[in-house]
Design a protein around this motif. Structure first.
Motif, PDB file in Angstrom:
ATOM      1  N   ASP A  31       0.942  -1.167   0.109  1.00  0.00           N
ATOM      2  CA  ASP A  31      -0.014   0.125  -0.163  1.00  0.00           C
ATOM      3  C   ASP A  31       1.026   1.180   0.040  1.00  0.00           C
ATOM      4  O   ASP A  31       1.818   1.136   0.948  1.00  0.00           O
ATOM      5  CB  ASP A  31      -0.924  -0.040   1.241  1.00  0.00           C
ATOM      6  CG  ASP A  31      -1.951   1.184   1.205  1.00  0.00           C
ATOM      7  OD1 ASP A  31      -1.658   2.342   0.697  1.00  0.00           O
ATOM      8  OD2 ASP A  31      -3.130   0.810   1.639  1.00  0.00           O
ATOM      9  N   GLU A  32       0.770   2.056  -1.037  1.00  0.00           N
ATOM     10  CA  GLU A  32       1.633   3.091  -1.128  1.00  0.00           C
ATOM     11  C   GLU A  32       1.755   4.296   0.111  1.00  0.00           C
ATOM     12  O   GLU A  32       2.576   5.056   0.381  1.00  0.00           O
ATOM     13  CB  GLU A  32       1.290   3.979  -2.304  1.00  0.00           C
ATOM     14  CG  GLU A  32      -0.186   4.618  -2.256  1.00  0.00           C
ATOM     15  CD  GLU A  32      -0.560   5.164  -3.763  1.00  0.00           C
ATOM     16  OE1 GLU A  32      -1.211   6.196  -3.741  1.00  0.00           O
ATOM     17  OE2 GLU A  32       0.080   4.674  -4.763  1.00  0.00           O
ATOM     18  N   ARG A  33       0.633   3.913   1.005  1.00  0.00           N
ATOM     19  CA  ARG A  33       0.537   4.863   2.519  1.00  0.00           C
ATOM     20  C   ARG A  33       1.658   4.341   3.212  1.00  0.00           C
ATOM     21  O   ARG A  33       1.861   5.206   4.133  1.00  0.00           O
ATOM     22  CB  ARG A  33      -0.850   4.909   2.681  1.00  0.00           C
ATOM     23  CG  ARG A  33      -2.073   5.460   1.980  1.00  0.00           C
ATOM     24  CD  ARG A  33      -3.290   5.102   2.534  1.00  0.00           C
ATOM     25  NE  ARG A  33      -3.616   3.617   2.411  1.00  0.00           N
ATOM     26  CZ  ARG A  33      -4.734   3.054   3.252  1.00  0.00           C
ATOM     27  NH1 ARG A  33      -5.256   3.740   4.033  1.00  0.00           N
ATOM     28  NH2 ARG A  33      -4.730   1.807   3.359  1.00  0.00           N
ATOM     29  N   PHE A  34       2.109   3.215   3.090  1.00  0.00           N
ATOM     30  CA  PHE A  34       2.960   2.669   4.042  1.00  0.00           C
ATOM     31  C   PHE A  34       4.283   2.017   3.213  1.00  0.00           C
ATOM     32  O   PHE A  34       4.527   0.971   3.073  1.00  0.00           O
ATOM     33  CB  PHE A  34       2.356   1.426   4.711  1.00  0.00           C
ATOM     34  CG  PHE A  34       1.250   1.912   5.464  1.00  0.00           C
ATOM     35  CD1 PHE A  34       1.045   2.561   6.867  1.00  0.00           C
ATOM     36  CD2 PHE A  34      -0.074   1.707   4.897  1.00  0.00           C
ATOM     37  CE1 PHE A  34      -0.063   2.943   7.378  1.00  0.00           C
ATOM     38  CE2 PHE A  34      -1.464   2.173   5.597  1.00  0.00           C
ATOM     39  CZ  PHE A  34      -1.214   2.597   6.827  1.00  0.00           C
TER      40      PHE A  34
END
Length: 103
Positions: A31-34
């Protein structure tokens, strides 16, 4: 995006959670958020009170529980994921994905 999950493993996780047990499911996840996280552990239990109590032992807040589906759960990532799996004696869940548990 989740991947690398066996159907049997998912079914067993769901069954344990539905029975009110604390159930652990670790799989590859991006996930690009993490950035830097390549896996997630979902810790579920249909008994919300039991899940909240379990989470409190590790400093997890009740508001962090994903309650939008049939399987309320915490998502564990990164170092906290490793720390909790180690304390629960479940290092193999990450080792099976090729993660290293060096201190």
């Amino acid at each position: 995006m989740a991947f690398g999950l066996k159907r049997r493993t998912l079914i067993e996780w769901k069954q344990l959670a539905e029975q009110g047990e604390i159930a652990f499911l670790t799989h590859f996840w991006i996930d690009e958020r993490f950035p830097g996280c390549t896996s997630v552990t979902k810790v579920a239990c249909a008994d919300i009170s039991k899940l909240e109590s379990w989470g409190a032992r590790y400093g997890l807040k009740p508001e962090w529980i994903h309650r939008r589906d049939k399987y309320p759960h915490f998502d564990l990532l990164g170092e906290r994921q490793k720390e909790i799996l180690r304390k629960e004696g479940l290092e193999e869940q990450l080792s099976n994905l090729g993660h290293d548990f060096q201190q």
